[in-house]
Design a protein around this motif. Structure first.
Motif, PDB file in Angstrom:
ATOM      1  N   ILE A  48     103.857  -0.111  40.506  1.00  0.00           N
ATOM      2  CA  ILE A  48     103.760  -0.689  38.892  1.00  0.00           C
ATOM      3  C   ILE A  48     102.206  -1.499  39.059  1.00  0.00           C
ATOM      4  O   ILE A  48     102.385  -2.489  40.048  1.00  0.00           O
ATOM      5  CB  ILE A  48     104.928  -1.475  38.444  1.00  0.00           C
ATOM      6  CG1 ILE A  48     106.216  -0.764  38.399  1.00  0.00           C
ATOM      7  CG2 ILE A  48     104.545  -2.174  36.989  1.00  0.00           C
ATOM      8  CD1 ILE A  48     107.408  -1.698  38.111  1.00  0.00           C
ATOM      9  N   ALA A  49     101.553  -1.441  38.087  1.00  0.00           N
ATOM     10  CA  ALA A  49     100.171  -1.877  38.140  1.00  0.00           C
ATOM     11  C   ALA A  49     100.392  -3.370  37.501  1.00  0.00           C
ATOM     12  O   ALA A  49      99.748  -3.585  36.325  1.00  0.00           O
ATOM     13  CB  ALA A  49      99.117  -0.992  37.390  1.00  0.00           C
ATOM     14  N   ASN A  50     101.134  -4.320  38.029  1.00  0.00           N
ATOM     15  CA  ASN A  50     101.196  -5.617  37.617  1.00  0.00           C
ATOM     16  C   ASN A  50     101.745  -5.643  36.081  1.00  0.00           C
ATOM     17  O   ASN A  50     101.245  -6.527  35.184  1.00  0.00           O
ATOM     18  CB  ASN A  50      99.839  -6.374  37.675  1.00  0.00           C
ATOM     19  CG  ASN A  50     100.092  -7.842  37.655  1.00  0.00           C
ATOM     20  OD1 ASN A  50     100.962  -8.390  38.017  1.00  0.00           O
ATOM     21  ND2 ASN A  50      98.939  -8.627  36.918  1.00  0.00           N
ATOM     22  N   GLY A  51     102.712  -4.861  35.589  1.00  0.00           N
ATOM     23  CA  GLY A  51     102.992  -4.901  34.381  1.00  0.00           C
ATOM     24  C   GLY A  51     104.227  -5.743  34.034  1.00  0.00           C
ATOM     25  O   GLY A  51     105.003  -6.113  34.912  1.00  0.00           O
ATOM     26  N   THR A  52     104.532  -5.987  32.763  1.00  0.00           N
ATOM     27  CA  THR A  52     105.658  -6.617  32.438  1.00  0.00           C
ATOM     28  C   THR A  52     106.962  -5.810  31.785  1.00  0.00           C
ATOM     29  O   THR A  52     106.396  -4.905  30.861  1.00  0.00           O
ATOM     30  CB  THR A  52     105.301  -7.834  31.279  1.00  0.00           C
ATOM     31  OG1 THR A  52     104.384  -8.703  31.809  1.00  0.00           O
ATOM     32  CG2 THR A  52     106.545  -8.337  30.476  1.00  0.00           C
ATOM     33  N   VAL A  53     107.716  -5.498  32.454  1.00  0.00           N
ATOM     34  CA  VAL A  53     108.647  -4.518  32.294  1.00  0.00           C
ATOM     35  C   VAL A  53     109.913  -5.067  31.612  1.00  0.00           C
ATOM     36  O   VAL A  53     110.571  -6.089  31.671  1.00  0.00           O
ATOM     37  CB  VAL A  53     109.335  -4.134  33.691  1.00  0.00           C
ATOM     38  CG1 VAL A  53     110.122  -2.821  33.424  1.00  0.00           C
ATOM     39  CG2 VAL A  53     108.169  -3.783  34.505  1.00  0.00           C
ATOM     40  N   LEU A  54     110.626  -4.320  30.570  1.00  0.00           N
ATOM     41  CA  LEU A  54     111.741  -4.240  29.756  1.00  0.00           C
ATOM     42  C   LEU A  54     112.875  -3.463  30.496  1.00  0.00           C
ATOM     43  O   LEU A  54     112.612  -2.155  30.423  1.00  0.00           O
ATOM     44  CB  LEU A  54     111.677  -4.096  28.422  1.00  0.00           C
ATOM     45  CG  LEU A  54     113.002  -4.105  27.518  1.00  0.00           C
ATOM     46  CD1 LEU A  54     113.436  -5.777  27.628  1.00  0.00           C
ATOM     47  CD2 LEU A  54     112.606  -4.063  25.976  1.00  0.00           C
ATOM     48  N   LEU A  55     113.662  -3.901  31.248  1.00  0.00           N
ATOM     49  CA  LEU A  55     114.753  -3.123  31.897  1.00  0.00           C
ATOM     50  C   LEU A  55     115.929  -3.017  31.273  1.00  0.00           C
ATOM     51  O   LEU A  55     116.458  -4.118  30.620  1.00  0.00           O
ATOM     52  CB  LEU A  55     115.331  -3.896  33.293  1.00  0.00           C
ATOM     53  CG  LEU A  55     116.203  -3.204  34.203  1.00  0.00           C
ATOM     54  CD1 LEU A  55     115.776  -1.969  34.608  1.00  0.00           C
ATOM     55  CD2 LEU A  55     116.369  -4.156  35.422  1.00  0.00           C
ATOM     56  N   VAL A  56     116.502  -1.742  30.639  1.00  0.00           N
ATOM     57  CA  VAL A  56     117.694  -1.634  29.922  1.00  0.00           C
ATOM     58  C   VAL A  56     118.810  -1.120  30.829  1.00  0.00           C
ATOM     59  O   VAL A  56     118.826  -0.348  31.668  1.00  0.00           O
ATOM     60  CB  VAL A  56     117.273  -0.451  29.198  1.00  0.00           C
ATOM     61  CG1 VAL A  56     118.701   0.221  28.287  1.00  0.00           C
ATOM     62  CG2 VAL A  56     116.376  -0.771  28.008  1.00  0.00           C
ATOM     63  N   ASP A  57     120.071  -1.845  30.472  1.00  0.00           N
ATOM     64  CA  ASP A  57     121.425  -1.220  31.256  1.00  0.00           C
ATOM     65  C   ASP A  57     122.401  -1.195  29.979  1.00  0.00           C
ATOM     66  O   ASP A  57     122.060  -1.598  28.669  1.00  0.00           O
ATOM     67  CB  ASP A  57     121.567  -2.293  32.281  1.00  0.00           C
ATOM     68  CG  ASP A  57     122.900  -1.626  33.124  1.00  0.00           C
ATOM     69  OD1 ASP A  57     123.003  -0.525  33.118  1.00  0.00           O
ATOM     70  OD2 ASP A  57     123.176  -2.285  34.142  1.00  0.00           O
ATOM     71  N   ASP A  58     123.441  -0.865  30.155  1.00  0.00           N
ATOM     72  CA  ASP A  58     124.573  -0.742  29.110  1.00  0.00           C
ATOM     73  C   ASP A  58     125.331  -1.811  28.868  1.00  0.00           C
ATOM     74  O   ASP A  58     125.739  -2.702  27.935  1.00  0.00           O
ATOM     75  CB  ASP A  58     125.407   0.600  29.170  1.00  0.00           C
ATOM     76  CG  ASP A  58     125.933   0.568  30.745  1.00  0.00           C
ATOM     77  OD1 ASP A  58     126.053  -0.511  31.406  1.00  0.00           O
ATOM     78  OD2 ASP A  58     126.381   1.704  31.044  1.00  0.00           O
ATOM     79  N   VAL A  59     125.926  -2.699  30.080  1.00  0.00           N
ATOM     80  CA  VAL A  59     126.876  -3.894  29.961  1.00  0.00           C
ATOM     81  C   VAL A  59     126.110  -4.766  31.176  1.00  0.00           C
ATOM     82  O   VAL A  59     125.951  -4.527  32.367  1.00  0.00           O
ATOM     83  CB  VAL A  59     128.222  -3.591  30.029  1.00  0.00           C
ATOM     84  CG1 VAL A  59     128.900  -4.461  30.053  1.00  0.00           C
ATOM     85  CG2 VAL A  59     128.518  -2.374  29.093  1.00  0.00           C
ATOM     86  N   LEU A  60     126.161  -5.998  30.704  1.00  0.00           N
ATOM     87  CA  LEU A  60     125.834  -7.084  31.766  1.00  0.00           C
ATOM     88  C   LEU A  60     127.187  -7.879  32.156  1.00  0.00           C
ATOM     89  O   LEU A  60     127.783  -8.497  31.034  1.00  0.00           O
ATOM     90  CB  LEU A  60     124.771  -7.936  31.278  1.00  0.00           C
ATOM     91  CG  LEU A  60     124.316  -9.034  32.020  1.00  0.00           C
ATOM     92  CD1 LEU A  60     122.802  -9.340  31.881  1.00  0.00           C
ATOM     93  CD2 LEU A  60     124.877 -10.198  32.476  1.00  0.00           C
ATOM     94  N   THR A  61     127.740  -7.642  33.416  1.00  0.00           N
ATOM     95  CA  THR A  61     128.893  -8.292  33.890  1.00  0.00           C
ATOM     96  C   THR A  61     128.659  -9.508  34.598  1.00  0.00           C
ATOM     97  O   THR A  61     128.477 -10.514  34.118  1.00  0.00           O
ATOM     98  CB  THR A  61     129.840  -7.420  34.302  1.00  0.00           C
ATOM     99  OG1 THR A  61     130.060  -6.330  33.373  1.00  0.00           O
ATOM    100  CG2 THR A  61     131.269  -7.761  34.483  1.00  0.00           C
ATOM    101  N   SER A  62     128.552  -9.369  35.898  1.00  0.00           N
ATOM    102  CA  SER A  62     127.903 -10.405  36.655  1.00  0.00           C
ATOM    103  C   SER A  62     126.537 -10.704  36.977  1.00  0.00           C
ATOM    104  O   SER A  62     125.954 -11.571  37.208  1.00  0.00           O
ATOM    105  CB  SER A  62     128.518 -10.135  38.070  1.00  0.00           C
ATOM    106  OG  SER A  62     127.867  -8.929  38.796  1.00  0.00           O
ATOM    107  N   GLY A  63     125.890  -9.414  36.399  1.00  0.00           N
ATOM    108  CA  GLY A  63     124.307  -9.474  36.337  1.00  0.00           C
ATOM    109  C   GLY A  63     123.741  -8.942  37.716  1.00  0.00           C
ATOM    110  O   GLY A  63     122.636  -8.753  37.812  1.00  0.00           O
TER     111      GLY A  63
END
Length: 239
Positions: free
Chosen positions: A187-202
């Motif tokens: 990744i060329a130093n980018g700001t990323v938005l990461l998608v998942d379905d459910v956040l439990t413990s993380g």
């Protein structure tokens, strides 16, 4: 216009069902008139959990912030099950619209470069026929006007299903086994938005965020469709 026509034609043959209760809908909507989503309300925008359940002090998050529009309880939990396991792919735009609102509200000043998602193991994807996190990521990215990029993380297939792991430490250990960085692609130093379905413990998004940083990301933010509240032994939500 053509895509709208075909979607309407398909709903005549395969009617939409309410995301929350499963009732057949008359049109192209997502909810029946009797259902109201269990909105997440105020969250800790660093760890993505309800404020009373903040887990920021338990571990290094690796991601800069997290949010979600819905609580993973009751009928919303059942709707997520239908989306993931019963082939209700058409729920993705509905969930992505809710996720977009939270992203714009909680990360309004963050200049994202692209959207990515927690990957599924290839064998599991073939069995299911689709990856629900990719569907959410692509629908959300379209609404945000961002590109989707993947191939930075892979699922090894090692360990057990994350939902079957009992306890914080077990989930952390399982996530470390399950996800590794792909070689070569950076990744060329980018700001990323990461998608998942459910956040439990993380644990899953923490592991994936750490790997994205390892691949060169400047910072990683997380959005999931749902986040889990703490539950008392009697089954009541702890606020």
């Amino acid at each position: 216009m053509a895509s709208v026509f075909w979607e309407r034609a398909l709903t005549l043959l395969f009617p939409h069902k309410c995301f929350l209760c499963g009732r057949v809908l008359a049109g192209m909507g997502w909810l029946c008139s009797e259902c109201a989503p269990p909105y997440a309300g105020v969250l800790c925008t660093h760890c993505g959990k309800p404020v009373a359940d903040c887990i920021c002090g338990r571990c290094d998050s690796f991601y800069a912030g997290a949010t979600a529009p819905l609580l993973y309880i009751g009928s919303a939990r059942e709707g997520m099950y239908r989306f993931k396991y019963d082939g209700r792919l058409y729920y993705a735009p509905f969930l992505a619209a809710l996720m977009e609102r939270r992203v714009r509200a909680d990360f309004a000043d963050v200049p994202f470069d692209f959207v990515t998602y927690v990957p599924m193991h290839p064998k599991k994807r073939r069995q299911r026929g689709y990856c629900q996190t990719e569907l959410l990521a692509r629908a959300l990215a379209k609404r945000l006007g961002l590109p989707v990029a993947d191939g930075f993380i892979t699922h090894t297939g090692l360990g057990g299903a994350q939902m079957e792991q009992k306890g914080f430490d077990a989930r952390e250990a399982n996530a470390r086994q399950a996800f590794v960085a792909c070689k070569g692609k950076r990744i060329a130093n980018g700001t990323v938005l990461l998608v998942d379905d459910v956040l439990t413990s993380g644990a899953t998004v923490r592991r994936c965020a750490a790997l994205l940083l390892e691949r060169g990301a400047r910072s990683v933010y997380v959005v999931t469709a749902m986040t889990t509240p703490r539950i008392h032994k009697g089954g009541q939500i702890q606020r």
